[in-house]
Design an enzyme around this catalytic site. Structure first.
Site, PDB file in Angstrom:
ATOM      1  N   HIS A  24       0.787  -1.179  -0.130  1.00  0.00           N
ATOM      2  CA  HIS A  24      -0.062   0.031  -0.196  1.00  0.00           C
ATOM      3  C   HIS A  24       0.878   1.069  -0.146  1.00  0.00           C
ATOM      4  O   HIS A  24       0.476   2.267   0.434  1.00  0.00           O
ATOM      5  CB  HIS A  24      -1.070  -0.017   1.354  1.00  0.00           C
ATOM      6  CG  HIS A  24      -2.109  -0.918   1.223  1.00  0.00           C
ATOM      7  ND1 HIS A  24      -2.205  -2.142   0.434  1.00  0.00           N
ATOM      8  CD2 HIS A  24      -3.506  -1.223   1.845  1.00  0.00           C
ATOM      9  CE1 HIS A  24      -3.010  -2.712   0.475  1.00  0.00           C
ATOM     10  NE2 HIS A  24      -3.801  -2.245   1.444  1.00  0.00           N
ATOM     11  N   HIS A  80     -15.227  -4.476   1.397  1.00  0.00           N
ATOM     12  CA  HIS A  80     -14.183  -3.329   1.642  1.00  0.00           C
ATOM     13  C   HIS A  80     -13.913  -2.920   0.103  1.00  0.00           C
ATOM     14  O   HIS A  80     -13.669  -3.723  -0.706  1.00  0.00           O
ATOM     15  CB  HIS A  80     -13.044  -3.772   2.350  1.00  0.00           C
ATOM     16  CG  HIS A  80     -11.963  -2.852   2.551  1.00  0.00           C
ATOM     17  ND1 HIS A  80     -12.427  -1.602   2.799  1.00  0.00           N
ATOM     18  CD2 HIS A  80     -10.628  -3.308   2.747  1.00  0.00           C
ATOM     19  CE1 HIS A  80     -11.074  -0.937   2.842  1.00  0.00           C
ATOM     20  NE2 HIS A  80     -10.087  -1.833   2.902  1.00  0.00           N
ATOM     21  N   GLU A  82     -11.218  -1.263  -0.760  1.00  0.00           N
ATOM     22  CA  GLU A  82      -9.836  -0.828  -1.033  1.00  0.00           C
ATOM     23  C   GLU A  82      -9.228  -1.490  -2.444  1.00  0.00           C
ATOM     24  O   GLU A  82      -9.697  -2.640  -2.399  1.00  0.00           O
ATOM     25  CB  GLU A  82      -8.954  -0.962   0.248  1.00  0.00           C
ATOM     26  CG  GLU A  82      -7.584  -0.261   0.125  1.00  0.00           C
ATOM     27  CD  GLU A  82      -6.890   0.070   1.234  1.00  0.00           C
ATOM     28  OE1 GLU A  82      -7.298  -0.454   2.420  1.00  0.00           O
ATOM     29  OE2 GLU A  82      -5.921   0.635   1.493  1.00  0.00           O
ATOM     30  N   ASP A  84      -7.041  -3.577  -3.094  1.00  0.00           N
ATOM     31  CA  ASP A  84      -6.360  -4.747  -3.022  1.00  0.00           C
ATOM     32  C   ASP A  84      -7.641  -5.810  -3.042  1.00  0.00           C
ATOM     33  O   ASP A  84      -7.464  -7.007  -3.215  1.00  0.00           O
ATOM     34  CB  ASP A  84      -5.322  -4.872  -1.900  1.00  0.00           C
ATOM     35  CG  ASP A  84      -5.866  -4.396  -0.561  1.00  0.00           C
ATOM     36  OD1 ASP A  84      -6.732  -3.456  -0.731  1.00  0.00           O
ATOM     37  OD2 ASP A  84      -5.378  -4.823   0.449  1.00  0.00           O
ATOM     38  N   HIS A 147     -10.552  -1.418   8.719  1.00  0.00           N
ATOM     39  CA  HIS A 147      -9.858  -0.180   9.139  1.00  0.00           C
ATOM     40  C   HIS A 147     -10.183   1.126   8.262  1.00  0.00           C
ATOM     41  O   HIS A 147      -9.763   2.291   8.167  1.00  0.00           O
ATOM     42  CB  HIS A 147      -8.437  -0.368   8.813  1.00  0.00           C
ATOM     43  CG  HIS A 147      -7.952  -0.498   7.430  1.00  0.00           C
ATOM     44  ND1 HIS A 147      -6.841   0.176   7.007  1.00  0.00           N
ATOM     45  CD2 HIS A 147      -8.415  -1.376   6.250  1.00  0.00           C
ATOM     46  CE1 HIS A 147      -6.783  -0.182   5.497  1.00  0.00           C
ATOM     47  NE2 HIS A 147      -7.465  -1.086   5.393  1.00  0.00           N
ATOM     48  N   ASP A 166     -10.184  -7.098   6.176  1.00  0.00           N
ATOM     49  CA  ASP A 166      -8.808  -6.810   6.530  1.00  0.00           C
ATOM     50  C   ASP A 166      -8.376  -7.473   7.979  1.00  0.00           C
ATOM     51  O   ASP A 166      -7.461  -7.566   8.279  1.00  0.00           O
ATOM     52  CB  ASP A 166      -8.579  -5.370   6.431  1.00  0.00           C
ATOM     53  CG  ASP A 166      -8.166  -4.726   5.092  1.00  0.00           C
ATOM     54  OD1 ASP A 166      -7.233  -5.627   4.280  1.00  0.00           O
ATOM     55  OD2 ASP A 166      -8.418  -3.839   4.583  1.00  0.00           O
ATOM     56  N   TYR A 194       1.057  -6.555  10.890  1.00  0.00           N
ATOM     57  CA  TYR A 194      -0.047  -5.899  10.143  1.00  0.00           C
ATOM     58  C   TYR A 194      -0.928  -5.031  11.056  1.00  0.00           C
ATOM     59  O   TYR A 194      -1.068  -4.008  10.822  1.00  0.00           O
ATOM     60  CB  TYR A 194      -0.849  -7.457   9.780  1.00  0.00           C
ATOM     61  CG  TYR A 194      -1.960  -7.004   8.707  1.00  0.00           C
ATOM     62  CD1 TYR A 194      -2.150  -7.124   7.371  1.00  0.00           C
ATOM     63  CD2 TYR A 194      -3.176  -6.733   9.546  1.00  0.00           C
ATOM     64  CE1 TYR A 194      -3.173  -6.900   6.804  1.00  0.00           C
ATOM     65  CE2 TYR A 194      -4.406  -6.609   8.722  1.00  0.00           C
ATOM     66  CZ  TYR A 194      -4.429  -6.734   7.184  1.00  0.00           C
ATOM     67  OH  TYR A 194      -5.361  -6.542   6.636  1.00  0.00           O
ATOM     68  N   HIS A 227      -6.358 -11.424   3.655  1.00  0.00           N
ATOM     69  CA  HIS A 227      -4.935 -11.331   3.608  1.00  0.00           C
ATOM     70  C   HIS A 227      -4.384 -12.529   4.544  1.00  0.00           C
ATOM     71  O   HIS A 227      -4.949 -12.681   5.793  1.00  0.00           O
ATOM     72  CB  HIS A 227      -4.069 -10.122   4.195  1.00  0.00           C
ATOM     73  CG  HIS A 227      -4.683  -8.820   3.373  1.00  0.00           C
ATOM     74  ND1 HIS A 227      -4.145  -8.648   1.948  1.00  0.00           N
ATOM     75  CD2 HIS A 227      -5.250  -7.851   3.587  1.00  0.00           C
ATOM     76  CE1 HIS A 227      -4.545  -7.680   1.657  1.00  0.00           C
ATOM     77  NE2 HIS A 227      -5.377  -7.082   2.660  1.00  0.00           N
TER      78      HIS A 227
END
Ligand code: FEO
Length: 401
Positions: A24, A80, A82, A84, A147, A166, A194, A227
């Site tokens: 990121h 989510h 984001e 990724d 997050h 996440d 993480y 992840h």
């Protein structure tokens, strides 16, 4: 890697990013990462999350393997936004033409802002909503600020499985899929790294969210983050929940980090003397020069430390740029329950220690007196640094008592 059937009719169809080192743009991932996403085959077929856009080919390949001949995907669930996880969303909508795309209220806003769509079949699912897939149900729980504001958890009660996005992730590219197949101490280390670099500022939210989930009495025997490794069995699910509570509480260990940069090695000598004072009092010490360590590696060590000592020579009436980078990064992550102190050498104006002290105070740290040395430390000033280490050790002992 082929899809893995993780429960009857539920498949991991993620991608392993073996070569990812820059995560990121702000943290390092020495062991790569994975983008986990999932397919549920029921009367309705559901895709949960996508993967980073560069793995679009892999996602199509995994779906071709996991779907039956002629089977279509009816629903997307996007936990989510984001990139990724939602990086392939536009491509997937175009190719698979889902009947519905389910996302949280904030997810819908983020989806619009990312993709500027006009006619996607988006349906908002706030906490408490559920959909039927036929023999299964999917329930949705918003996990705002875990997050990002859009984050949500998808739970399937019939299979006792939670897709947590996440939360509970680790950056670890592996051929294994489950936490019980890998070394536990490395797993914990990577989970902590993480957490320290991604989740830390939202620790109060973690505590509140886990308490709320606890009150719902959800039966969970599989946790699937987006992840790293997945957790199966009640024991491992409890382990990972407990770990997150422990992380969120930020109880410090008997440990100190000395993070510094140096021009002509005076500040470095001071750092080593402080380290000796701490170590001689039984404190576990990490000495980290910013020239050799990434700010995210330092943050991982700061995370469970009781004390943070920052060192920099005075440079242009301030501090060296790598230390300014570290301060900005650390401040944003809002570490709690720390003792702070500062060291630094100077030639004439000598602002370094003042700047460092103010930064640590602004982060709410309890301060131990700093040490400042003109040009090159002497035997006496080295002794002063050593004594500073001992004073910090005493403050740690008192804090941990
Ligand atoms: Fe793994 Fe917030 O993205």
């Amino acid at each position: 890697m082929k899809p893995v059937e993780i429960k009857d009719g539920i498949y991991w169809i993620g991608s392993v990013d073996w070569n990812r080192r820059n995560f990121h743009g702000y943290s390092v991932s020495h062991h790569g990462t994975t983008y986990n996403n999932f397919l549920i085959k029921d009367e309705k077929v559901v895709l949960i999350d996508t993967v980073a856009e560069e793995f679009w080919g892999n996602l199509q390949c995994n779906l071709a393997h996991a779907l039956d001949e002629g089977q279509k995907i009816d629903y997307f669930v996007i936990n989510h936004l984001e990139p990724d996880h939602a990086g392939c969303l536009a491509l997937a909508v175009e190719k698979y033409q889902p009947e519905k795309i389910y996302t949280s209220p904030m997810g819908q806003k983020a989806m619009q802002a990312h993709f500027h769509y006009e006619d996607w079949p988006v349906e908002v699912v706030p906490t408490g909503s559920e959909i039927s897939l036929g023999s299964r149900t999917l329930q949705f729980i918003e996990t705002r600020m875990l997050h990002w504001p859009d984050a949500m958890l998808t739970y399937c009660p019939e299979d006792k499985i939670a897709f947590t996005n996440d939360a509970f992730g680790q950056n670890w590219a592996t051929s294994e899929r489950f936490a019980d197949e890998v070394d536990r101490s490395r797993l914990e280390e990577l989970m902590a790294a993480y957490y320290a670099n991604i989740v830390l500022p939202y620790s109060p939210v973690v505590i509140k969210t886990l308490a709320a989930i606890g009150e719902m009495n959800l039966e969970i025997d599989m946790i699937c983050p987006d992840h790293g490794l997945l957790f199966r069995g009640e024991e491992d699910c409890k382990w990972v929940f407990d770990k997150y509570i422990e992380f969120a509480e930020q109880k410090p260990k008997n440990k100190a980090v000395i993070v510094y940069d140096t021009m002509w090695h005076s500040t470095e000598k001071m750092a080593l003397a402080v380290a000796s004072g701490l170590a001689d009092e039984g404190v576990s010490v990490r000495v980290m020069c910013m020239k050799n360590n990434h700010h995210s590696e330092v943050m991982t060590e700061v995370f469970d430390s009781a004390a943070v000592i920052m060192g920099s020579p005075t440079h242009n009436n301030g501090i060296l740029p790598l230390m300014a980078d570290m301060i900005t990064y650390m401040k944003g992550l809002r570490p709690q329950n720390k003792i702070g102190s500062a060291i630094g050498s100077f030639g004439w104006s000598g602002e370094c220690v003042k700047v460092l002290t103010k930064s640590l105070e602004d982060m709410g740290m309890e301060m131990v007196d700093p040490v400042k040395v003109k040009h090159v430390p002497t035997h006496d000033t080295m002794k002063q640094c050593y004594e500073q280490g001992k004073s910090i050790a005493a403050a740690i002992k008192e804090k941990l008592a």
